[in-house]
Scaffold this active site. Structure first.
Site, PDB file in Angstrom:
ATOM      1  N   GLU A  64       0.916  -1.147   0.270  1.00  0.00           N
ATOM      2  CA  GLU A  64       0.095   0.013   0.137  1.00  0.00           C
ATOM      3  C   GLU A  64       0.331   1.200   0.191  1.00  0.00           C
ATOM      4  O   GLU A  64       1.127   1.948  -0.921  1.00  0.00           O
ATOM      5  CB  GLU A  64      -0.798  -0.015   1.014  1.00  0.00           C
ATOM      6  N   GLU A 307      -9.076  19.575  37.870  1.00  0.00           N
ATOM      7  CA  GLU A 307      -9.785  20.357  38.094  1.00  0.00           C
ATOM      8  C   GLU A 307      -9.634  21.951  37.981  1.00  0.00           C
ATOM      9  O   GLU A 307      -9.957  22.774  37.787  1.00  0.00           O
ATOM     10  CB  GLU A 307     -11.470  19.946  38.746  1.00  0.00           C
TER      11      GLU A 307
END
Lengths: 514, 93
Positions: A64, A307
């Site tokens: 490929e 956070e």
């Protein structure tokens, strides 16, 4: 035949050998099938690259991509193919489509030339491994797929004769369904590995599954993996991780004397504590205190914060009398802040493991897991927590995770529901409404292997941190958020009925069993 | 006028290889008698490096490198007429 009689060739792909019970069956050809973008080419190239690092030369048959493109694309994984070619460790058999060439078919043919080239390449560098990538491309270029199938069968049997262990990649059109297009599995059906690139809840998740290894064993089911720059495929062998950590009876302080007492003398080393509560109940404070306590007794402590920003965390800590900056300068603390949204959970796990490996802490805190949950599927999140937990426990560290409940009063977090059985201890922080005032309550819900205080105690937060006080006595329904106030006389009556076992420490273990 | 240059790649003396060679011989003798023509037969089993350099996939493969256009044909070349068509032979002009 005994499974052990089939020899394995360790691939060197991180985690893969674990789920393959040692590696690919030696001297055989394994079909690696996957949809477009499932990292087949990376697998094929990594199989050779890992072999070269073990001194095993490899041949890459490309149907490929051109060798030029492969040399360029694989450099990002740290594989210097051009150098290996010069050193005689890697050889290409280039069967990629030539742009200027138009193939005209006139009469019948075979792939004798391809076979001769492969055999020549294998012999000339003494190849131990071979990859062919990917079969679909050759079927689209030649009209007679029956011939192609027969010829591939001939190639596979030649490889067996040469004693080469090979990986053959093939396309699938869908994630679940036939193994590969063009009936490829008919001639390499002994060993099949499937790579998937699933879209779950709009999130990409890569998994690898060993469908079969004929006549020998492997781990069943699919395992998440990720593709990392500089490394390649990294399989996370979750269920294959043995949960055989030695559980120690050594206690270590949480940083809060009252909490240590409630836990029966502190957290266990090699255990994971989950702290769950609504926003503002003091989870980050507990994580901060836990870190600071480690540093105070000269333990290396690592905090992952998802956070809050660094500045915010450090400012908060100062507010509670803890100087993170000084601790980092002393080299005992490391605070890593990042946004969970920037990367997938699989990559996050690998990043965290690498940081833990580098810093070698005795304590790890994660604040909060709920932030990570936002970016993953339930399954992916669970796998992440299991992976992280078993890793931390293997290193004999004490861990603390926080989880945020979605509602202010009562409730349980989704995070909690998914991971509570994995953690050793659970501490709940809750808001308590008391006569028109918001107070905070804390309880130790579970403490594996130890007795613990069963009360729901009130706590306050001031400039010196958290202070745990007396149990709530005239209120019930705190955990559910449905408060009922009970008249004092009723409390006295109930107290008389159930003699409080607090104080005399009757070692009744109320930890839920799994 | 430029020479006609043909290379035929075969994998051993198989019936397919023999059919391809005989078709080529017939074409050269019967249809290209007035042209200068060079045919080389390469057995990839004996010279696999040559097959690698030319990126030969199937056998037999016939390559016409001159005169232009460049042509690559795979198969046992069953018919002379079809072959002449595909190769753009004899050369025009």
């Amino acid at each position: 035949m005994c499974a052990d009689q089939i020899e394995r060739l360790p691939t060197g792909i991180t985690g893969f050998d674990h789920i393959a019970n040692g590696g690919l069956p030696k001297g055989r050809t394994t079909l690696v099938s996957g949809t477009a973008g499932s990292a087949k080419t990376v697998f094929a190239a990594q199989f050779l690259a890992a072999g070269i690092k073990r001194g095993e030369p490899g041949v890459f048959v490309t149907f490929e991509e051109t060798p030029e493109a492969l040399r360029r694309n694989m450099l990002g994984f740290g594989w210097d193919i051009a150098r290996w070619e010069a050193e005689g460790k890697w050889a290409f058999v280039d069967v990629s489509p030539q742009p200027e060439e138009e193939l005209v078919e006139l009469g019948s043919y075979d792939l004798g030339a391809l076979l001769a080239r492969i055999e020549h390449a294998v012999r000339s560098i003494g190849a131990v491994r071979l990859s062919m990538d990917s079969l679909g491309a050759i079927f689209t270029r030649l009209n007679d797929s029956r011939v192609v199938r027969n010829e591939l069968l001939r190639i596979v049997s030649t490889l067996r004769r040469l004693g080469v262990t090979a990986v053959l990649t093939a396309e699938r059109t869908q994630e679940y369904g036939e193994i590969a297009r063009y009936g490829v599995e008919e001639f390499v059906s002994d060993d099949v590995v499937i790579l998937r690139n699933l879209l779950e809840d709009e999130k990409r998740r890569r998994t690898v599954e060993i469908l079969k290894f004929r006549g020998t064993s492997h781990q069943k089911g699919s395992f998440p993996f990720t593709v990392i720059p500089g490394e390649g495929i990294h399989v996370i062998p979750l269920s294959a991780i043995e949960l055989k950590q030695r559980s120690s009876s050594v206690r270590t302080t949480s940083g809060n004397t009252e909490l240590d007492r409630m836990c029966g003398g502190g957290f266990f080393r090699d255990s994971i504590v989950l702290v769950s509560g609504a926003t503002g109940t003091g989870k980050t404070l507990m994580a901060t205190t836990f870190m600071a306590a480690g540093v105070r007794q000269n333990e290396r402590s690592l905090l992952f914060a998802f956070e809050e920003s660094r500045d915010q965390l450090f400012r908060n800590a100062i507010g509670w009398g803890i100087d993170f900056e000084q601790m980092e300068r002393d080299g005992l603390l490391r605070v890593i802040c990042n946004y969970p949204e920037v990367t997938s959970l699989e990559d996050q796990l690998i990043f965290m493991k690498a940081e833990i490996d580098r810093f070698r802490p005795q304590r790890v805190a994660v604040d909060s897991l709920s932030a990570l949950e936002r970016v993953a599927t339930i399954k992916g999140f669970r796998e992440f927590v299991i992976g992280l937990t078993s890793f931390i426990k293997h290193q004999e560290m004490a861990g603390l995770y926080t989880a945020t409940t979605p509602t202010l009063l009562g409730g349980s977090s989704i995070t909690e529901a998914h991971i509570s059985t994995i953690t050793d201890s659970i501490i709940l922080l809750r808001y308590v409404e008391l006569f028109g005032e918001m107070r905070r309550g804390l309880t130790v819900l579970k403490m594996r292997g130890s007795s613990h205080d069963k009360d729901i105690r009130e706590f306050t937060i001031d400039s010196r941190g958290m202070h745990i006080g007396r149990p709530f006595r005239n209120i019930s329904g705190i955990l559910s958020g449905q408060f009922t106030h009970i008249a004092p006389s009723e409390i006295d009556r109930l107290s008389a009925m159930f003699r409080d076992d607090e104080g005399d420490e009757s070692a009744r273990d109320s930890a839920p069993t799994n | 006028m430029s020479k006609i240059v043909l290379h035929l790649y075969i994998a051993g003396q198989t019936p397919r290889a023999e059919r391809a060679i005989s078709t080529l011989r017939r074409m050269i003798e019967q249809e290209l008698a007035g042209y200068e023509c060079e045919l080389t037969v390469i057995d990839v089993l004996a010279d696999p490096q040559q097959a690698e350099n030319q990126k030969i996939l199937a056998t037999p493969t016939l390559i016409k490198s001159s005169p232009p256009p460049y042509r690559r044909v795979i198969g046992d070349l069953s018919s002379v007429t079809d072959l002449l068509n595909v190769l753009n032979l004899p050369p025009q002009s």
